[in-house]
Design an enzyme around this catalytic site. Structure first.
Site, mmCIF file in Angstrom:
data_model
loop_
_atom_site.group_PDB
_atom_site.id
_atom_site.type_symbol
_atom_site.label_atom_id
_atom_site.label_comp_id
_atom_site.label_asym_id
_atom_site.label_seq_id
_atom_site.Cartn_x
_atom_site.Cartn_y
_atom_site.Cartn_z
ATOM 1 N N CYS B 105 -0.048 -12.155 -1.845
ATOM 2 C CA CYS B 105 -0.140 -11.681 -0.447
ATOM 3 C C CYS B 105 -0.141 -10.165 -0.525
ATOM 4 O O CYS B 105 0.859 -9.504 -0.284
ATOM 5 C CB CYS B 105 1.045 -12.164 0.371
ATOM 6 S SG CYS B 105 1.239 -13.947 0.378
ATOM 7 N N ALA B 106 -1.274 -9.595 -0.883
ATOM 8 C CA ALA B 106 -1.293 -8.232 -1.424
ATOM 9 C C ALA B 106 -1.647 -7.139 -0.431
ATOM 10 O O ALA B 106 -1.289 -5.982 -0.635
ATOM 11 C CB ALA B 106 -2.262 -8.169 -2.596
ATOM 12 N N ALA B 107 -2.391 -7.471 0.623
ATOM 13 C CA ALA B 107 -2.924 -6.400 1.480
ATOM 14 C C ALA B 107 -1.817 -5.792 2.357
ATOM 15 O O ALA B 107 -0.932 -6.530 2.787
ATOM 16 C CB ALA B 107 -4.033 -6.971 2.362
ATOM 17 N N GLY B 109 -1.757 -3.329 0.068
ATOM 18 C CA GLY B 109 -1.763 -2.883 -1.319
ATOM 19 C C GLY B 109 -0.689 -1.891 -1.744
ATOM 20 O O GLY B 109 -0.784 -1.321 -2.823
ATOM 21 N N SER B 110 0.355 -1.721 -0.937
ATOM 22 C CA SER B 110 1.371 -0.762 -1.393
ATOM 23 C C SER B 110 2.051 -1.268 -2.667
ATOM 24 O O SER B 110 2.240 -0.505 -3.613
ATOM 25 C CB SER B 110 2.382 -0.439 -0.301
ATOM 26 O OG SER B 110 2.959 -1.600 0.219
ATOM 27 N N CYS B 235 10.519 -8.714 4.573
ATOM 28 C CA CYS B 235 11.158 -7.607 5.276
ATOM 29 C C CYS B 235 11.817 -8.153 6.526
ATOM 30 O O CYS B 235 11.714 -7.601 7.602
ATOM 31 C CB CYS B 235 10.167 -6.488 5.588
ATOM 32 S SG CYS B 235 8.666 -7.042 6.406
#
Ligand SMILES: C[S@@+](CC[C@H](N)C(=O)[O-])C[C@H]1O[C@@H](n2cnc3c(N)ncnc32)[C@H](O)[C@@H]1O
Lengths: 190, 307
Positions: B105-107, B109-110, B235
């Site tokens: 779940c990358a976007a 991209g931080s 988060c």
């Protein structure tokens, strides 16, 4: 690149590469690896890995070792990617490493991000801008510039934090440096 | 109000609430794929930007101003704007140069770009997201950061296929050494950055998203090799999206929670909530409450795959 500017640059100016996605010409959804040399070529018009490394060395003086450990791929016609990881030969994904060179046109054109990543040791066709010129360049403006070298695509650099850092690619024609920074990368630096 | 729900879980409810009301400073992470922390600091100095270095992670700089986007080091891809506490899970994942790492779940991209820097931009990093628009942001962030060890895919992480990495005519499905599973969540912990983060909160939404989180984590465990590491992060504060998800996946997949050290003040995972009891090992997960380190809220767990 010695006979003077040709008409063809006019069209290249319209084209956008890089990540803003305004120029997509994907004939194939699959990444295909570049052949090692011209003798290994199976797809018409596809440059070899050797030719690509030679281009960076001949045009910009980028040491060939810069690309050791990288494989080069084409997806769609003329869009080349540089990738540092492992992958099978033809891979169906969205992106593989970074877009780094546009080929299949008379004058090959590096991307902004590729120049920043790979052209720090460039020694030829590098133009060094002062701070005010550099700001205009990254804002996307064209500017008059005195330059005794070749016309065509140049690596555009400036001084930052004690060293020369490439900003991107400029097209030098008729005494003018045309910024090639793509839309999504333009910035008004404070 | 959403935060009252968690009063029974915090040691100092007043401090917790007060911290949630304070805005957070703008923080950047120095992208070591393209530069060093020293040069990035020098570039900020030359530009006249003030900052303070976080003591727990040398790459993190808290800025005095809000606009790193218009500075020279940002243009060069030397800086990535990232909330301070969100740099934690990559540290826990601890990817090594040359490894195969999954970020399902990358976007935008931080964490992907942080993982790439930790891998020295070598090995293979697979960044996936099911949202094509967010993936295009990831692609430009990764290119600006000069990341080249990255494969980007657009799949539903709940049934992520390894087929794109399988050579034609082979059925070998190479598994990953590590995964950083930074799932979609109700984002309660981002209230200091987004004051309206709680406006659409509902228990129904929490429960629905928990179902997705569970399936994404299950798939990540299955695609990681035995002995490999899977980090789960959110988060949000809701135990339904944190310990309850771990509890379910521990029961369904071959994995166990492991202890880990972090350079921040944290509290252990909670083992009972609203009448539910969770596997006692969920205590090994760590909760970052906003008042403990003056950051956003966060949850992080480390799992080892056992078969
Ligand atoms: C918390 S965000 C990830 C933030 C990212 N890791 C970072 O550090 O920049 C969660 C992401 O999961 C994606 N997502 C939601 N459902 C998904 C699914 N079923 N499969 C894959 N990605 C999904 C969302 O599009 C969103 O980008």
């Amino acid at each position: 690149m010695s006979d003077g500017p040709g008409e063809d640059f006019a069209t290249y100016d319209e084209r956008r590469d890089d990540a803003d996605g305004t120029f997509e010409e994907n004939r194939s959804q699959v990444f295909e690896r570049l052949p090692e040399t011209a003798a290994d070529r199976e797809v018409e018009g596809r440059p070899s890995r050797e030719a690509v490394v030679d281009f960076w060395a001949d045009r910009f003086g980028v040491p060939p070792e810069t690309f050791d450990g990288y494989t080069f791929w084409e997806k769609g016609a003329g869009k080349l990617w540089a990738y540092a990881g492992d992958a099978p030969d033809a891979i169906d994904v969205e992106a593989l490493g970074m877009v780094f060179l546009r080929v299949r046109q008379d004058h090959w054109k590096p991307t902004t991000d590729a120049v920043q990543r790979f052209a720090r040791d460039a020694s030829e066709n590098v133009v060094l801008l002062d701070d005010e010129q550099a700001k205009r360049f990254v804002a996307g403006e064209d500017q008059d510039l005195k330059w005794d070298g070749d016309w065509g695509y140049l690596v555009v650099s400036h001084d930052l934090a004690g060293a020369v850092e490439p900003l991107g690619v400029g097209l030098y024609l008729y005494g003018e440096l045309r910024s090639q920074v793509p839309k999504g990368r333009k910035r008004d630096i404070d | 109000m959403v935060l009252e729900r968690y009063d029974p879980l915090v040691d100092d409810a007043a401090a917790f609430r007060a911290a949630c009301d304070r805005p957070l400073p703008s923080v950047v992470r120095v992208n070591t794929v393209k530069t060093t922390v020293e040069r990035a600091m020098r570039a900020l100095d030359e530009d006249g930007h003030g900052y303070e270095r976080a003591d727990w992670l040398p790459e993190l700089l808290r800025l005095d101003s809000d606009s790193p986007g218009t500075s020279w080091p940002y243009f060069h891809g030397w800086l990535y704007g990232q909330e301070e506490v969100s740099a934690l899970p990559a540290l826990v994942c601890d990817p090594q140069p040359g490894e195969r790492v999954l970020d399902p779940c990358a976007a935008p991209g931080s964490k992907t770009t942080q993982l790439a820097a930790m891998m020295d931009d070598t090995g293979t990093l697979v960044a996936n997201d099911n949202n094509l628009g967010r993936l295009s942001a990831l692609r430009s962030n990764a290119e600006r950061c000069g990341v080249t060890n990255l494969v980007v895919t657009n799949q539903d992480a709940r049934n992520l296929s390894l087929k794109p990495f399988t050579p034609a005519g082979s059925d070998e499905q190479p598994r990953f050494d590590r995964a950083l599973v930074d799932v979609p969540c109700s984002c309660e912990g981002t209230i200091r950055k987004n004051p309206d983060a709680h406006d659409d909160w509902s228990l129904g939404h929490v429960q629905q998203i928990a179902g997705i989180q569970r399936e994404i984590l299950r798939r990540a465990v299955r695609t990681t090799r035995p002995g490999g590491t899977v980090v789960y992060s959110t988060c949000t504060f809701a135990p339904e999206e944190n310990e309850a998800v771990l509890d379910a996946v521990l029961a369904e997949e071959s994995c166990e929670l492991v202890a880990f050290d972090v350079p921040l003040d944290t509290r252990p995972g909670v083992t009972d909530w609203k009448g539910e009891e969770y596997d006692p090992s969920v205590e090994l997960a760590q909760r970052v409450w906003p008042h403990l380190n003056d950051t956003g809220g966060f949850f992080c767990a480390k799992l080892e795959v056992t078969a």
